[in-house]
Design a protein around this motif. Structure first.
Motif, PDB file in Angstrom:
ATOM      1  N   ASP A  18      -6.459  -1.472  -2.388  1.00  0.00           N
ATOM      2  CA  ASP A  18      -5.603  -1.895  -3.492  1.00  0.00           C
ATOM      3  C   ASP A  18      -4.798  -0.712  -4.032  1.00  0.00           C
ATOM      4  N   ALA A  19      -5.450   0.448  -4.166  1.00  0.00           N
ATOM      5  CA  ALA A  19      -4.752   1.642  -4.657  1.00  0.00           C
ATOM      6  C   ALA A  19      -3.663   2.070  -3.679  1.00  0.00           C
ATOM      7  N   PHE A  20      -3.946   1.951  -2.380  1.00  0.00           N
ATOM      8  CA  PHE A  20      -2.977   2.323  -1.357  1.00  0.00           C
ATOM      9  C   PHE A  20      -1.749   1.412  -1.414  1.00  0.00           C
ATOM     10  N   LEU A  21      -1.977   0.099  -1.475  1.00  0.00           N
ATOM     11  CA  LEU A  21      -0.867  -0.852  -1.509  1.00  0.00           C
ATOM     12  C   LEU A  21      -0.055  -0.722  -2.800  1.00  0.00           C
ATOM     13  N   GLN A  22      -0.763  -0.521  -3.924  1.00  0.00           N
ATOM     14  CA  GLN A  22      -0.053  -0.370  -5.195  1.00  0.00           C
ATOM     15  C   GLN A  22       0.806   0.890  -5.186  1.00  0.00           C
ATOM     16  N   ALA A  23       0.306   1.969  -4.550  1.00  0.00           N
ATOM     17  CA  ALA A  23       1.084   3.210  -4.461  1.00  0.00           C
ATOM     18  C   ALA A  23       2.356   3.002  -3.649  1.00  0.00           C
ATOM     19  N   LEU A  24       2.267   2.203  -2.574  1.00  0.00           N
ATOM     20  CA  LEU A  24       3.463   1.897  -1.781  1.00  0.00           C
ATOM     21  C   LEU A  24       4.492   1.157  -2.626  1.00  0.00           C
ATOM     22  N   ILE A  25       4.024   0.182  -3.417  1.00  0.00           N
ATOM     23  CA  ILE A  25       4.921  -0.605  -4.264  1.00  0.00           C
ATOM     24  C   ILE A  25       5.565   0.277  -5.337  1.00  0.00           C
ATOM     25  N   ASP A  26       4.724   1.096  -6.011  1.00  0.00           N
ATOM     26  CA  ASP A  26       5.236   1.961  -7.085  1.00  0.00           C
ATOM     27  C   ASP A  26       6.245   2.973  -6.542  1.00  0.00           C
ATOM     28  N   GLU A  27       6.014   3.428  -5.320  1.00  0.00           N
ATOM     29  CA  GLU A  27       6.919   4.405  -4.709  1.00  0.00           C
ATOM     30  C   GLU A  27       8.318   3.839  -4.495  1.00  0.00           C
ATOM     31  N   LYS A  28       8.388   2.533  -4.206  1.00  0.00           N
ATOM     32  CA  LYS A  28       9.685   1.901  -3.918  1.00  0.00           C
ATOM     33  C   LYS A  28      10.414   1.445  -5.178  1.00  0.00           C
ATOM     34  N   LYS A  29       9.705   1.386  -6.300  1.00  0.00           N
ATOM     35  CA  LYS A  29      10.333   0.916  -7.539  1.00  0.00           C
ATOM     36  C   LYS A  29      11.315   1.960  -8.072  1.00  0.00           C
ATOM     37  N   GLY A  30      12.525   1.512  -8.403  1.00  0.00           N
ATOM     38  CA  GLY A  30      13.508   2.393  -9.032  1.00  0.00           C
ATOM     39  C   GLY A  30      14.072   3.446  -8.094  1.00  0.00           C
ATOM     40  N   LYS A  31      13.794   3.354  -6.784  1.00  0.00           N
ATOM     41  CA  LYS A  31      14.368   4.345  -5.861  1.00  0.00           C
ATOM     42  C   LYS A  31      15.523   3.746  -5.109  1.00  0.00           C
ATOM     43  N   GLU A  32      15.928   4.455  -3.974  1.00  0.00           N
ATOM     44  CA  GLU A  32      17.105   4.042  -3.202  1.00  0.00           C
ATOM     45  C   GLU A  32      16.904   2.665  -2.573  1.00  0.00           C
ATOM     46  N   GLU A  33      18.011   2.030  -2.178  1.00  0.00           N
ATOM     47  CA  GLU A  33      17.974   0.726  -1.511  1.00  0.00           C
ATOM     48  C   GLU A  33      17.325   0.871  -0.139  1.00  0.00           C
ATOM     49  N   GLY A  34      16.751  -0.229   0.343  1.00  0.00           N
ATOM     50  CA  GLY A  34      16.132  -0.199   1.660  1.00  0.00           C
ATOM     51  C   GLY A  34      15.995  -1.598   2.231  1.00  0.00           C
ATOM     52  N   ASN A  35      15.691  -1.675   3.518  1.00  0.00           N
ATOM     53  CA  ASN A  35      15.571  -2.970   4.192  1.00  0.00           C
ATOM     54  C   ASN A  35      14.124  -3.412   4.390  1.00  0.00           C
ATOM     55  N   THR A  36      13.177  -2.670   3.847  1.00  0.00           N
ATOM     56  CA  THR A  36      11.784  -3.013   4.087  1.00  0.00           C
ATOM     57  C   THR A  36      11.375  -4.248   3.291  1.00  0.00           C
ATOM     58  N   MET A  37      10.245  -4.822   3.661  1.00  0.00           N
ATOM     59  CA  MET A  37       9.734  -6.001   2.969  1.00  0.00           C
ATOM     60  C   MET A  37       9.501  -5.708   1.487  1.00  0.00           C
ATOM     61  N   ILE A  38       8.920  -4.549   1.194  1.00  0.00           N
ATOM     62  CA  ILE A  38       8.640  -4.208  -0.209  1.00  0.00           C
ATOM     63  C   ILE A  38       9.933  -4.052  -0.990  1.00  0.00           C
ATOM     64  N   HIS A  39      10.923  -3.366  -0.410  1.00  0.00           N
ATOM     65  CA  HIS A  39      12.224  -3.225  -1.088  1.00  0.00           C
ATOM     66  C   HIS A  39      12.803  -4.595  -1.441  1.00  0.00           C
ATOM     67  N   HIS A  40      12.777  -5.501  -0.468  1.00  0.00           N
ATOM     68  CA  HIS A  40      13.388  -6.813  -0.668  1.00  0.00           C
ATOM     69  C   HIS A  40      12.646  -7.612  -1.746  1.00  0.00           C
ATOM     70  N   LEU A  41      11.324  -7.621  -1.692  1.00  0.00           N
ATOM     71  CA  LEU A  41      10.554  -8.380  -2.675  1.00  0.00           C
ATOM     72  C   LEU A  41      10.676  -7.771  -4.070  1.00  0.00           C
ATOM     73  N   LEU A  42      10.809  -6.446  -4.146  1.00  0.00           N
ATOM     74  CA  LEU A  42      11.006  -5.812  -5.452  1.00  0.00           C
ATOM     75  C   LEU A  42      12.383  -6.131  -6.021  1.00  0.00           C
ATOM     76  N   SER A  43      13.371  -6.317  -5.152  1.00  0.00           N
ATOM     77  CA  SER A  43      14.692  -6.721  -5.645  1.00  0.00           C
ATOM     78  C   SER A  43      14.635  -8.123  -6.234  1.00  0.00           C
ATOM     79  N   LEU A  44      13.809  -8.989  -5.641  1.00  0.00           N
ATOM     80  CA  LEU A  44      13.628 -10.336  -6.188  1.00  0.00           C
ATOM     81  C   LEU A  44      12.804 -10.291  -7.471  1.00  0.00           C
TER      82      LEU A  44
END
Length: 296
Positions: free
Chosen positions: A253-279
């Motif tokens: 859970d800590a690993f997955l949450q760190a991946l999500i937090d890392e993508k928040k507020g950063k550059e655009e990307g095509n990954t699944m996490i980037h896309h779901l965070l945009s939604l």
């Protein structure tokens, strides 16, 4: 000394009482019209017959008991189907009846108490997760957007194979190579990261080590454990399985949450996490962090 003897005696009586209760329960609860079945042992059922590789064990039993036969793994009933027509019927006419997976310790802890796409029972949550995955992850448009990742990983894979046999014919262990290829493709699509490779191929060695260690633990603990089928072993946590799963669940859970937090507020990307965070920005109550982790 007398106190210890009393404690051990009480525990022994408790174990015997529970075992006797389980045996009576299984015998009185036996469903009707079950497919043929080999002779079973008390409490264990047919677990003593299960030997690796499983497909060969099942094939041997099917030759004696038919293409549809039943086994009892401890307290759980299992029906083995090896007839193509019967399998087709299971996943068409009877798909809703067979849609749910039995509860397990792995699904409880690693699978967020059976709330992931793989482990969730058939219902509103599962339909919601399936809709999101079909539209936002596995649609043709989304898959085409990460086509470059899959191509790049295949090129690396073929280059590695060619490098190993550039001089002479050589024996190659493909199982681990295919496993590494699969994980790199998945994590590339999910988070834009590689965790298997050498040198510059892996940007964060420490993070890669943690990921690989967790995958080994999941493979080790996520198999067919006796504790999942024999209630008394689960109640006493034989082998400390549940404690190990709880520790692993926290790390995952800590690993997955760190991946999500890392993508928040950063550059655009095509990954699944980037896309779901945009939604998530437009529908924060719907595309929660927990939903994103459940789709991993």
């Amino acid at each position: 000394m007398e106190a210890k003897v009393l404690i051990y005696s009480s525990l022994s009586l408790l174990v015997l009482a529970v075992a006797f209760k389980v045996i009576i329960h299984l015998r009185t609860r036996k469903p009707k019209n079950l497919p043929p079945s080999p002779p079973s042992l008390p409490i264990l059922g047919h677990l003593h017959l299960v030997k690796k590789p499983l497909h060969r064990t099942f094939h041997t039993l099917s030759q004696k008991y038919g293409q549809i036969f039943s086994l009892r793994f401890g307290s759980r009933l299992v029906v083995i189907v090896s007839s193509p027509s019967a399998v087709e019927e299971c996943f068409t006419k009877n798909d809703l009846v067979l849609a749910n997976r039995p509860p397990s310790l792995v699904a409880k802890h690693i699978g967020y108490n059976q709330t992931t796409l793989v482990g969730a029972p058939y219902g509103d949550l599962w339909r919601n997760l399936r809709r999101i995955s079909a539209l936002e992850i596995f649609s043709t448009t989304r898959l085409n957007m990460v086509l470059g990742i899959r191509r790049d990983e295949m090129k690396r894979f073929l280059h590695k194979l060619g490098r190993n046999s550039s001089q002479y014919f050589t024996k190659v262990e493909l199982k681990s190579m295919f496993s590494e290829l699969t994980f790199n493709i998945i994590m590339g699509m999910v988070a834009g990261k590689r965790y298997y490779g050498y040198g510059e191929e892996v940007k964060n060695e420490e993070e890669a080590k943690r990921f690989k260690k967790m995958m080994v633990e999941i493979a080790e603990l996520g198999g067919a454990n006796p504790q999942e089928f024999v209630p008394i072993l689960r109640w006493i946590d034989h082998g400390g399985l549940e404690k190990r799963l709880m520790r692993l669940a926290k790390k995952m859970d800590a690993f997955l949450q760190a991946l999500i937090d890392e993508k928040k507020g950063k550059e655009e990307g095509n990954t699944m996490i980037h896309h779901l965070l945009s939604l998530q920005k437009s529908q924060p109550d719907y595309y929660t962090d927990q939903i994103i982790k459940a789709l991993w």
